[in-house]
Design a protein around this motif. Structure first.
Motif, PDB file in Angstrom:
ATOM      1  N   PRO A 343       0.804  -1.230   0.000  1.00  0.00           N
ATOM      2  CA  PRO A 343       0.000   0.000   0.000  1.00  0.00           C
ATOM      3  C   PRO A 343       0.834   1.275   0.000  1.00  0.00           C
ATOM      4  CG  PRO A 343      -0.870  -1.582   1.574  1.00  0.00           C
ATOM      5  CD  PRO A 343       0.443  -2.135   1.106  1.00  0.00           C
ATOM      6  N   GLU A 344       1.953   1.290   0.718  1.00  0.00           N
ATOM      7  CA  GLU A 344       2.784   2.496   0.768  1.00  0.00           C
ATOM      8  C   GLU A 344       3.355   2.808  -0.613  1.00  0.00           C
ATOM      9  OE1 GLU A 344       6.818   4.162   2.995  1.00  0.00           O
ATOM     10  OE2 GLU A 344       5.818   2.356   3.746  1.00  0.00           O
ATOM     11  N   ALA A 345       3.855   1.789  -1.302  1.00  0.00           N
ATOM     12  CA  ALA A 345       4.382   1.996  -2.654  1.00  0.00           C
ATOM     13  C   ALA A 345       3.263   2.417  -3.603  1.00  0.00           C
ATOM     14  CB  ALA A 345       5.050   0.716  -3.157  1.00  0.00           C
ATOM     15  N   ALA A 346       2.066   1.838  -3.429  1.00  0.00           N
ATOM     16  CA  ALA A 346       0.938   2.189  -4.309  1.00  0.00           C
ATOM     17  C   ALA A 346       0.552   3.653  -4.129  1.00  0.00           C
ATOM     18  CB  ALA A 346      -0.255   1.283  -4.014  1.00  0.00           C
ATOM     19  N   ALA A 347       0.502   4.119  -2.890  1.00  0.00           N
ATOM     20  CA  ALA A 347       0.131   5.511  -2.632  1.00  0.00           C
ATOM     21  C   ALA A 347       1.171   6.469  -3.217  1.00  0.00           C
ATOM     22  CB  ALA A 347      -0.023   5.743  -1.132  1.00  0.00           C
ATOM     23  N   ALA A 348       2.444   6.146  -3.060  1.00  0.00           N
ATOM     24  CA  ALA A 348       3.502   7.010  -3.591  1.00  0.00           C
ATOM     25  C   ALA A 348       3.466   7.045  -5.111  1.00  0.00           C
ATOM     26  CB  ALA A 348       4.864   6.512  -3.101  1.00  0.00           C
ATOM     27  N   THR A 349       3.197   5.905  -5.728  1.00  0.00           N
ATOM     28  CA  THR A 349       3.137   5.837  -7.197  1.00  0.00           C
ATOM     29  C   THR A 349       1.918   6.581  -7.724  1.00  0.00           C
ATOM     30  OG1 THR A 349       4.262   3.696  -7.132  1.00  0.00           O
ATOM     31  CG2 THR A 349       3.130   4.266  -9.165  1.00  0.00           C
ATOM     32  N   ALA A 350       0.782   6.462  -7.024  1.00  0.00           N
ATOM     33  CA  ALA A 350      -0.446   7.150  -7.453  1.00  0.00           C
ATOM     34  C   ALA A 350      -0.254   8.663  -7.441  1.00  0.00           C
ATOM     35  CB  ALA A 350      -1.613   6.751  -6.562  1.00  0.00           C
ATOM     36  N   ALA A 351       0.433   9.186  -6.441  1.00  0.00           N
ATOM     37  CA  ALA A 351       0.678  10.628  -6.388  1.00  0.00           C
ATOM     38  C   ALA A 351       1.513  11.084  -7.582  1.00  0.00           C
ATOM     39  CB  ALA A 351       1.385  10.977  -5.075  1.00  0.00           C
ATOM     40  N   ALA A 352       2.504  10.285  -7.953  1.00  0.00           N
ATOM     41  CA  ALA A 352       3.316  10.628  -9.121  1.00  0.00           C
ATOM     42  C   ALA A 352       2.492  10.557 -10.407  1.00  0.00           C
ATOM     43  CB  ALA A 352       4.519   9.698  -9.212  1.00  0.00           C
ATOM     44  N   LEU A 353       1.608   9.566 -10.517  1.00  0.00           N
ATOM     45  CA  LEU A 353       0.767   9.431 -11.707  1.00  0.00           C
ATOM     46  C   LEU A 353      -0.131  10.653 -11.887  1.00  0.00           C
ATOM     47  CD1 LEU A 353      -0.410   7.878 -14.098  1.00  0.00           C
ATOM     48  CD2 LEU A 353      -1.931   6.700 -12.494  1.00  0.00           C
ATOM     49  N   ALA A 354      -0.731  11.128 -10.809  1.00  0.00           N
ATOM     50  CA  ALA A 354      -1.601  12.301 -10.904  1.00  0.00           C
ATOM     51  C   ALA A 354      -0.824  13.516 -11.396  1.00  0.00           C
ATOM     52  CB  ALA A 354      -2.238  12.585  -9.544  1.00  0.00           C
ATOM     53  N   ALA A 355       0.419  13.657 -10.950  1.00  0.00           N
ATOM     54  CA  ALA A 355       1.238  14.791 -11.395  1.00  0.00           C
ATOM     55  C   ALA A 355       1.603  14.650 -12.870  1.00  0.00           C
ATOM     56  CB  ALA A 355       2.496  14.884 -10.536  1.00  0.00           C
ATOM     57  N   TYR A 356       2.002  13.447 -13.297  1.00  0.00           N
ATOM     58  CA  TYR A 356       2.305  13.226 -14.711  1.00  0.00           C
ATOM     59  C   TYR A 356       1.083  13.495 -15.595  1.00  0.00           C
ATOM     60  CZ  TYR A 356       6.931  10.971 -14.196  1.00  0.00           C
ATOM     61  OH  TYR A 356       8.258  10.714 -13.965  1.00  0.00           O
TER      62      TYR A 356
END
Length: 514
Positions: A343-356
């Motif tokens: 879950p921690e990796a998923a949350a960090a990746t999701a934040a980057a996806l929204a920015a991209y």
């Protein structure tokens, strides 16, 4: 042109879907740890050179020259040009790979300076990059032969070849992992093997098209070859700005806490799905067409081609960007959150996806606008704009990562892409080579409204479907995607921003035997 876009886009979509399956497998096996970070850096370096020397600068210089020569001077002269360029590229890239293999530790210090703090991770990145680096020669030659096929109006084989990159990567992870040091080594060998297969496929296709190519013979530099090379040199930056920006992302993210490289890689792969399907398809189909129209002096036809390319790009990119922005967390959870990817990796990746996602429309429009320069033989102007965009990206990275960590890297890339797109559009407009026609001006606000309607529907539906149990996440995402597409295309059709019946007619024409 729409049929060509859909041919390329269909195969690219198949490749991207398989690519997502590959990334899901990598995430489950490797997670976001040091082996994943090292492999993603090892994959980044040959891919950077591929997009600069192959798909980027080379296509920008070679495809217009080949298409124009074919139209004006005939197949024999065009064939000679292609073979001479193949010989030069083979010699140059082989030398580059040899140098890179020797000096890989020094290259890694520049590419991923943060890895130096962990000697084991640094050495692993060097080993994996040495395995993947020969892929550079193979895939750049594949791009050359694909350029010939595109110039001949044959798009299928060149678009289908990348499918084997994903197939062989997944196969290598299953079959080779027991016999090599880490799963990262297995993936690296799969990358190089896929280069051999992709080159073989396009060589077979170009032979069937009646223009077999010899890749190895004595290089020659007649005027037409020198002209392509002259245009190619500045295009190394102009056509590869996005990749240079992403490389800066790797350098900066290697200095951040462990896992940042992996978060950005996984987010970028999801973000690249519409960019690859739409941007690559539109750019591939538009460049030879626009080159022929410019060469023939058909100004009105060229004007219409660019406007329709922008319309197609926005019609398909705006909903993709909106969906990635409002549904980043469900997308990442459904695709990656399993096995070693928690879950921690998923949350960090999701934040980057929204920015991209904020920069997605700009990324795709850059692909379209660059063709306006390349089709007219101007690769110098995109260089100047590209250098400014790279500088802006670096400056924004240094500022934003202070507060946003790896998300700042993604946001800097998105903002610099918008700068790049707007600067290219203004310069083309000042030259009288870009005028937004009435149909495009009418469509854009309606497409934006349809995107907003879709985003509202997705936000409401997320509250019902997520969080979902592990086994149901993919099914919940499929429902989310299906509803989102239905709302968007329905709203766009009702608002008059998109004629769904025209798309349906195009698909029916593609299915008819020729």
């Amino acid at each position: 042109m729409l049929r060509s876009v859909m041919t390329v886009g269909g195969w690219t979509m198949a490749s991207r879907v398989l690519g997502l399956a590959r990334e899901m497998l990598i995430a489950a096996v490797l997670g976001a740890g040091p082996v994943a970070d090292a492999f993603f850096v090892a994959l980044k370096l040959p891919n950077l050179f591929r997009r600069l020397f192959g798909e980027g600068a080379f296509n920008a210089a070679f495809v217009p020259a080949f298409a124009g020569t074919l139209a004006v001077e005939g197949p024999k002269v065009a064939h000679t040009l292609a073979e001479r360029m193949a010989a030069i590229m083979t010699l140059w890239l082989s030398g580059l790979v040899a140098i890179g293999m020797v000096f890989m530790p020094q290259i890694m210090v520049v590419l991923a300076p943060g890895f130096s703090a962990d000697p084991a991770k640094f050495q692993l990145a060097v080993e994996l990059t040495r395995i993947t680096f020969p892929y550079l020669v193979l895939i750049c030659l594949t791009a050359l032969v694909s350029g010939v096929l595109n110039g001949l109006g044959k798009f299928g084989a060149a678009a289908a070849a990348p499918v084997f990159f994903n197939i062989l990567s997944m196969a290598s992870l299953f079959l080779l992992s027991p016999y090599v040091a880490t799963p990262g080594h297995a993936l690296a060998w799969g990358v190089t093997a896929s280069g051999v297969v992709q080159l073989a496929i396009v060589l077979w296709a170009v032979r069937r098209a009646g223009m077999p190519l010899r890749l190895v013979h004595v290089p020659r530099f007649p005027p037409e070859v020198r002209q392509v090379l002259k245009r190619m040199v500045p295009g190394l930056i102009g056509a590869g700005v996005t990749q240079l920006n992403l490389t800066i992302d790797i350098v900066i993210s290697s200095l951040l806490p462990a896992g940042a490289v992996s978060y950005l890689y996984f987010a970028d792969r999801v973000g690249q799905l519409p960019l690859g399907v739409i941007g690559a398809a539109v750019g591939t189909a538009l460049l030879p067409l626009l080159s022929r129209q410019v060469r023939a002096g058909e100004a009105l036809a060229a004007h219409r081609s660019v406007n329709r390319a922008m319309e197609i790009s926005l019609a398909l990119t705006l909903p993709a960007a909106g969906a990635q922005l409002v549904a980043a967390a469900p997308i990442i959870e459904a695709l990656y959150m399993r096995g070693a990817f928690g879950p921690e990796a998923a949350a960090a990746t999701a934040a980057a996806l929204a920015a991209y996602a904020l920069g997605l429309p700009a990324y795709v429009l850059v692909k379209v606008l660059l063709t306006g320069f390349f089709a007219r033989g101007d690769t110098a102007t995109p260089v100047k704009v590209g250098l400014l965009a790279v500088g802006l990206n670096l400056a924004l990275n240094l500022v934003l990562t202070t507060w946003l960590a790896h998300v700042g890297v993604a946001l800097a890339t998105a903002l610099s892409a918008w700068f790049n797109m707007l600067a290219l559009a203004v310069l083309l407009a000042r030259r009288g080579q870009l005028t937004l026609d009435r149909r495009l001006r009418r469509a854009v606000p309606r497409l934006l409204l349809a995107t907003l309607a879709m985003a509202g529907a997705l936000l409401a539906l997320e509250q019902v479907l997520f969080p979902a149990p592990g086994g149901m996440r993919l099914a919940a995402l499929a429902v989310l995607v299906g509803v989102g597409m239905a709302v968007y295309f329905g709203a766009a059709h009702l608002l008059g921003g998109l004629d769904v019946r025209e798309l349906a007619r195009t698909f029916r024409r593609r299915r008819r035997p020729t």
